[in-house]
Motif scaffolding. Structure first.
Motif, PDB file in Angstrom:
ATOM      1  N   MET A 119     -24.770 -15.222 -12.515  1.00 44.05           N
ATOM      2  CA  MET A 119     -23.853 -16.360 -12.387  1.00 44.05           C
ATOM      3  C   MET A 119     -24.245 -17.238 -11.207  1.00 44.05           C
ATOM      4  O   MET A 119     -24.159 -18.473 -11.284  1.00 44.05           O
ATOM      5  N   ALA A 120     -24.689 -16.619 -10.111  1.00 45.20           N
ATOM      6  CA  ALA A 120     -25.127 -17.396  -8.945  1.00 45.20           C
ATOM      7  C   ALA A 120     -26.263 -18.331  -9.336  1.00 45.20           C
ATOM      8  O   ALA A 120     -26.315 -19.482  -8.875  1.00 45.20           O
ATOM      9  N   GLU A 121     -27.150 -17.861 -10.178  1.00 51.03           N
ATOM     10  CA  GLU A 121     -28.266 -18.695 -10.638  1.00 51.03           C
ATOM     11  C   GLU A 121     -27.748 -19.906 -11.413  1.00 51.03           C
ATOM     12  O   GLU A 121     -28.255 -21.017 -11.250  1.00 51.03           O
ATOM     13  N   LEU A 122     -26.745 -19.721 -12.242  1.00 55.57           N
ATOM     14  CA  LEU A 122     -26.172 -20.841 -12.990  1.00 55.57           C
ATOM     15  C   LEU A 122     -25.428 -21.824 -12.082  1.00 55.57           C
ATOM     16  O   LEU A 122     -25.319 -23.010 -12.402  1.00 55.57           O
ATOM     17  N   LEU A 123     -24.921 -21.332 -10.970  1.00 54.71           N
ATOM     18  CA  LEU A 123     -24.115 -22.168 -10.070  1.00 54.71           C
ATOM     19  C   LEU A 123     -24.938 -22.853  -8.976  1.00 54.71           C
ATOM     20  O   LEU A 123     -24.377 -23.553  -8.128  1.00 54.71           O
ATOM     21  N   VAL A 124     -26.254 -22.702  -9.024  1.00 58.04           N
ATOM     22  CA  VAL A 124     -27.128 -23.303  -8.012  1.00 58.04           C
ATOM     23  C   VAL A 124     -26.876 -24.801  -7.811  1.00 58.04           C
ATOM     24  O   VAL A 124     -26.903 -25.280  -6.676  1.00 58.04           O
TER      25      VAL A 124
END
Length: 149
Positions: A119-124
């Motif tokens: 999810m962190a990757e999507l929220l970059v």
């Protein structure tokens, strides 16, 4: 007040965006969870059991808004992997409560870490403040939608 745009109603466009955001987030999370032989449905059940304790299948269906047959499949799979088990409900011996196992808690912790990374990757594209704001907006949206249903 309803906000509209020249090319169509904003509400409809937002609905489409929410749908696509859900699809991308779900796909990313489920891909990350494959190595644990889990998907988001399993993670939801394990998370609920870890937080709220032993729970009936009926309550899990209601809380997680999953259909009964899918819930049976998910719990069967969690039992097969030794992550949860069904036991006679101490309050009502005619029914069963689903319990998370120690192995289930360990797998949940690892899976949550991995899912968080996905999810962190999507929220970059968002700053930390924007992520918090998005979280608050979605929480309000969900709370309102729950009241409507």
């Amino acid at each position: 007040m309803v906000v509209t745009e020249p090319d169509g109603r904003l509400e409809v466009r937002l609905g489409g965006q929410l749908y696509l955001a859900h699809r991308y987030a779900r796909a990313a999370a489920n891909h990350a969870l494959r190595k644990y032989q889990l998907d988001l449905r399993h993670l939801g059940v394990l998370g609920y059991l870890a937080e709220d304790g032993p729970t009936s299948q009926r309550m899990l269906v209601d809380r997680l808004q999953m259909d009964k047959s899918s819930m049976v499949y998910v719990i069967d799979e969690l039992e097969r992997q030794g992550l949860a088990d069904r036991r006679k409900d101490e309050r009502d011996r005619r029914s069963y409560a689903v319990h998370i196992t120690a192995k289930g808690r360990e797998r949940l912790a690892a899976a949550m870490e991995t899912t968080g990374d996905a999810m962190a990757e999507l929220l970059v594209p968002f700053s930390v403040a924007e992520q918090r704001h998005l979280h608050e907006l979605l929480a309000r949206f969900i709370q309102h939608a729950e009241q409507l249903s």
